[in-house]
Design an enzyme around this catalytic site. Structure first.
Site, PDB file in Angstrom:
ATOM      1  N   HIS A  72       0.890  -1.157  -0.170  1.00  9.50           N
ATOM      2  CA  HIS A  72       0.048  -0.106  -0.059  1.00  9.50           C
ATOM      3  C   HIS A  72       0.838   1.150   0.062  1.00  9.50           C
ATOM      4  CE1 HIS A  72      -2.275   3.250   2.223  1.00  9.50           C
ATOM      5  NE2 HIS A  72      -2.938   3.023   1.284  1.00  9.50           N
ATOM      6  N   GLU A  75       2.038   1.987  -3.522  1.00  9.33           N
ATOM      7  CA  GLU A  75       1.004   2.503  -4.384  1.00  9.33           C
ATOM      8  C   GLU A  75       1.190   4.169  -4.296  1.00  9.33           C
ATOM      9  OE1 GLU A  75      -3.220   4.085  -3.385  1.00  9.33           O
ATOM     10  OE2 GLU A  75      -3.112   1.896  -3.228  1.00  9.33           O
ATOM     11  N   HIS A  76       1.288   4.513  -3.137  1.00  5.98           N
ATOM     12  CA  HIS A  76       1.375   5.982  -2.600  1.00  5.98           C
ATOM     13  C   HIS A  76       2.912   6.584  -3.448  1.00  5.98           C
ATOM     14  CE1 HIS A  76      -1.383   7.209   0.537  1.00  5.98           C
ATOM     15  NE2 HIS A  76      -1.676   5.858   0.316  1.00  5.98           N
ATOM     16  N   GLU A 155      -2.953   8.038   7.595  1.00  4.92           N
ATOM     17  CA  GLU A 155      -4.009   7.264   6.975  1.00  4.92           C
ATOM     18  C   GLU A 155      -4.523   6.441   7.844  1.00  4.92           C
ATOM     19  OE1 GLU A 155      -5.183   4.915   2.879  1.00  4.92           O
ATOM     20  OE2 GLU A 155      -3.295   6.224   2.911  1.00  4.92           O
TER      21      GLU A 155
END
Length: 451
Positions: A72, A75-76, A155
């Site tokens: 994840h 992905e950023h 997040e």
């Protein structure tokens, strides 16, 4: 699908002149570039727009022990900076050309997409090809990796640590998938995310972000020849890294071996809720049985006309809602869940007793053919209506192929789901919620003194 991917979607005339969605926009073609990248083209000529998606066959399931959240986080990082694109320039170019973009990570895959006017398709391919081979990762505290690591930590605070329902669900799934690569949530553990290094990111990039590990899906106002020419000019120039061996960490999920009760209380909770999580099924492993479970759950608790809703909300009036669902679109087995919230004055213990009594009653009596037919038709119709959405088409093909499924699995879905018999639907639900099956019971309640 859950589909997430989640996934679901229909059959009705949608175009002028008698053409249907199936005829006009649901006729995919596929080919493979010399470097191993699979390409799927889904023509849809109703508007000069395209949805361009790149799916990488890597997700949280593939992370090394102690490095949760890396898929994840990566992905950023992919949106930040490359050899030939400055910080945030990727996003700026897409938006300057009137496009929309985003990405998402699952346990099973990572996907990036842009939706643009047709003339901008080549630019999107050039951008994605650039970050497939020239991503910049360094030790700069303000650089792409470390800065985004801090973003992901925040997040997690907002999406998990500050949400009582998410906290409880994370605890439940950790128990349900204990010892399985799905055990840790996609966003990762806070302490492990904090320890991820640029070297971890670079190793992950070189191992998985290679054309032979990617699927390109283009849905929209294009032909296969047009996409082939552009794909060969852009993606086709990328040499495969040779580090992708095709193995994944997928494994069958063992059945639960004991019942557990997990309770989470929090001052932010205003409405108590109750759930039972059982070991479920996976389309990838048991496709027809999984479809049968979906049909059966639609009859049992799939909306306001379902058996449970009618009995517990409408008739007995002890619940404000009740439902059933299953995470069938992961590669490995996900949970099948019964959930409910009580009306004021009804305890969760009373709700538990009432819900399970009704479940046992329904499964003992069985389903009627009419109920199952309605459920089948509804699921098939939803699937066909989804073909009217360009982005849904791209998502459906990308997620299915990334999980090892086929184009025929998608095209055959409406007919297959409508062929599920009453006996199959009932057997699937009886098996998953059987008296011999263990479960995790989850209770979300207000903090003591707040009720």
């Amino acid at each position: 699908m859950k589909r997430i991917i989640t996934g679901g979607l229909l059959a009705v005339a949608l175009f002028c002149g008698g053409a249907s969605a199936e005829d006009a926009a649901w006729t995919p073609e596929t080919f493979t570039l010399d470097n191993g990248m699979q390409v799927v083209v889904v023509p849809d000529h109703r508007a000069p727009v395209v949805t361009h998606m790149v799916w990488y066959k890597v997700g949280a399931v593939d992370e090394e022990p102690g490095k949760s959240g890396l898929a994840h986080l990566f992905e950023h990082v992919m949106f930040k900076e490359t050899k030939n694109l400055g910080p945030e320039e990727f996003t700026t170019i897409v938006q300057r050309n009137g496009g929309q973009l985003n990405a998402f990570t699952s346990w099973d895959y990572t996907a990036y997409f842009e939706r643009v006017a047709k003339p901008q398709l080549k630019t999107m391919m050039e951008l994605e090809a650039e970050r497939m081979r020239n991503l910049k990762i360094n030790d700069d505290p303000k650089g792409p990796f470390i800065s985004e690591r801090d973003v992901v930590k925040e997040e997690r605070r907002q999406r998990i640590d500050n949400d009582p329902g998410s906290i409880l669900q994370e605890q439940v799934l950790s128990e349900l998938w204990k010892g399985h690569p799905y055990e840790i949530t996609v966003i990762g553990k806070m302490d492990e995310v904090a320890k991820l290094t640029p070297a971890d990111g670079m190793a992950f990039y070189h191992k998985y972000y290679s054309p032979e590990n990617a699927i390109l899906v283009v849905a929209g106002d294009v032909t296969t020849d047009e996409v082939r020419t552009l794909a060969e000019e852009t993606y086709g120039q990328i040499e495969p890294t040779g580090t992708v061996d095709g193995t994944r960490k997928w494994a069958p999920v063992p059945l639960l071996t004991e019942n557990k009760l997990l309770v989470h209380s929090d001052p932010k909770v205003r409405q108590p809720s109750w759930s039972r999580y059982y070991s479920g099924l996976s389309e990838s492993r048991e496709r027809r049985e999984s479809y049968a479970l979906d049909v059966g759950l639609a009859v049992l608790g799939g909306g306001m006309t379902s058996r449970l809703y009618q009995a517990l909300v409408e008739d007995e009036q002890i619940a404000i809602d009740v439902s059933t669902a299953a995470w069938t679109t992961l590669h490995d087995e996900g949970p099948a869940v019964i959930s409910a919230s009580p009306v004021d004055g009804v305890s969760l213990d009373e709700l538990d007793t009432a819900v399970m009594a009704e479940v046992r009653k329904v499964l003992a009596e069985g389903f009627t053919d009419a109920e199952v037919e309605r459920a089948r038709n509804s699921l098939a119709a939803r699937a066909i209506y989804g073909r009217d959405s360009q982005s849904n088409m791209a998502n459906t093909f990308g997620s299915t192929l990334a999980l090892g499924g086929t184009i025929d699995d998608i095209l055959d879905y409406p007919d297959t789901i409508k062929s599920i018999t009453t006996e199959e639907a009932l057997a699937a639900v009886r098996t998953v919620f059987g008296e011999d099956r263990h479960y995790i019971e989850a209770e979300l309640i207000p903090a003591e003194g707040d009720q």
